[in-house]
Design an enzyme around this catalytic site. Sequence first.
Site, mmCIF file in Angstrom:
data_model
loop_
_atom_site.group_PDB
_atom_site.id
_atom_site.type_symbol
_atom_site.label_atom_id
_atom_site.label_comp_id
_atom_site.label_asym_id
_atom_site.label_seq_id
_atom_site.Cartn_x
_atom_site.Cartn_y
_atom_site.Cartn_z
ATOM 1 N N LEU A 10 0.867 -1.174 0.000
ATOM 2 C CA LEU A 10 0.000 0.000 0.000
ATOM 3 C C LEU A 10 0.904 1.225 0.000
ATOM 4 O O LEU A 10 1.999 1.205 0.572
ATOM 5 C CB LEU A 10 -0.887 0.030 1.248
ATOM 6 C CG LEU A 10 -1.907 -1.106 1.402
ATOM 7 C CD1 LEU A 10 -2.640 -0.969 2.740
ATOM 8 C CD2 LEU A 10 -2.907 -1.112 0.253
ATOM 9 N N ASP A 11 0.470 2.295 -0.651
ATOM 10 C CA ASP A 11 1.246 3.524 -0.652
ATOM 11 C C ASP A 11 1.425 4.044 0.768
ATOM 12 O O ASP A 11 0.631 3.730 1.662
ATOM 13 C CB ASP A 11 0.554 4.590 -1.500
ATOM 14 C CG ASP A 11 0.482 4.210 -2.971
ATOM 15 O OD1 ASP A 11 1.292 3.377 -3.403
ATOM 16 O OD2 ASP A 11 -0.384 4.764 -3.671
ATOM 17 N N LYS A 12 2.433 4.868 0.947
ATOM 18 C CA LYS A 12 2.761 5.397 2.271
ATOM 19 C C LYS A 12 1.543 5.987 2.982
ATOM 20 O O LYS A 12 1.325 5.726 4.171
ATOM 21 C CB LYS A 12 3.842 6.472 2.138
ATOM 22 C CG LYS A 12 4.188 7.190 3.443
ATOM 23 C CD LYS A 12 5.209 8.288 3.222
ATOM 24 C CE LYS A 12 5.489 9.054 4.510
ATOM 25 N NZ LYS A 12 6.475 10.144 4.299
ATOM 26 N N THR A 35 -1.711 5.565 2.167
ATOM 27 C CA THR A 35 -2.935 4.766 2.077
ATOM 28 C C THR A 35 -3.012 3.883 3.319
ATOM 29 O O THR A 35 -2.010 3.320 3.754
ATOM 30 C CB THR A 35 -2.935 3.891 0.809
ATOM 31 O OG1 THR A 35 -2.914 4.738 -0.342
ATOM 32 C CG2 THR A 35 -4.164 3.006 0.748
ATOM 33 N N ARG A 41 -5.374 5.554 -7.703
ATOM 34 C CA ARG A 41 -5.120 6.989 -7.808
ATOM 35 C C ARG A 41 -5.015 7.417 -9.269
ATOM 36 O O ARG A 41 -5.587 8.441 -9.681
ATOM 37 C CB ARG A 41 -3.842 7.341 -7.045
ATOM 38 C CG ARG A 41 -3.915 7.009 -5.556
ATOM 39 C CD ARG A 41 -2.544 7.012 -4.890
ATOM 40 N NE ARG A 41 -1.947 8.334 -4.922
ATOM 41 C CZ ARG A 41 -0.682 8.572 -4.553
ATOM 42 N NH1 ARG A 41 0.101 7.575 -4.148
ATOM 43 N NH2 ARG A 41 -0.214 9.794 -4.601
#
Length: 325
Positions: free
Chosen positions: A138-140, A142, A237
């Site tokens: 997961l993105d930082k 998210t 995104r």
Amino acid sequence: MTQQITHEAVIDEHHFGMRFDQVLAELFPDYSRSRLKDWIVDGKVTLDGKVVTKPREKVLPGMAVRLDAQVESEERFEAQPIDLDIVFEDEHILVLNKPAGLVVHPGAGTPDGTILNALLHHHQGAAQLARAGIVHRLDKDTTGLMVVAKSIAAQTHLVTALQARDITREYEAIVNGVMTAGGQVDEPVGRHPTKRTHMAVVSSGKPAVTHYRVAERFRLHTRLRLRLESGRTHQIRVHMAHLRHPLVGDLQYGGRPRPPQGGSDELLTALRGFKRQALHAVKLALHHPISGELMSWEAPVPDDMLAIAELLRKDAHGVDDDYNL
């Protein structure tokens, strides 16, 4: 550091005429097909004591197979006592609820203080697994659910399940603009042609499919429920920005504050102060990689997204209700 592994087996009758790499995949299912193929090419596998480096080599029943190889460990990274919100754990997998701001894997600008460092501290076997057992990210900024493998067998099976789209991953998001209906985005995602840190919908990208449905509409925003078929970097995104509905707070992909006309100062301040993409991995469902049991988890939507949704709801309806995400 590396871990030395050795496995031996005898080729059975039903393997007659099969390719060498296909037979190895059946004999040693704890390892991925690509990893076994690399070991063959590197001369790490013998047939009746002779090194065979051709994955397409045909085999015969009764041949003795021996695998001698090394598995890279993650001990080059430091184990760090970082708290993890663990939702489920057994000897093969763990499921965690990631907070905003925590990076999954060390990289440029973030050498430590990541989930990988935390996993190395959490259980000793993580050092013997590629990426300490991490199979997706997961993105930082998210939040939400991630599954992590704790054994080589589990990691191999989870990666295969992800590739086969057999793991369900659902997200909650708040986007700019009013969306009239749900749908799907089926557009390839790859590196942006001019912005090195961005991804984009590009013809040369990898296939990516995102399904979405409208959960709630506000005056100038929409709350969505999304499901991934693929898991490309920044996929949701990028796909939402491609639809001209970027995520609230996602400045990288155009999600600057867009308060509705005549909105309250409180809402305007909240939108301007929301410094991350409004995206949360709310549900994860999979078949356990060892037992095969169907398992499912849900993680509550975090307070910052709840607060924004509530302010948008007040703005849209002019009432203070207790609707929950």
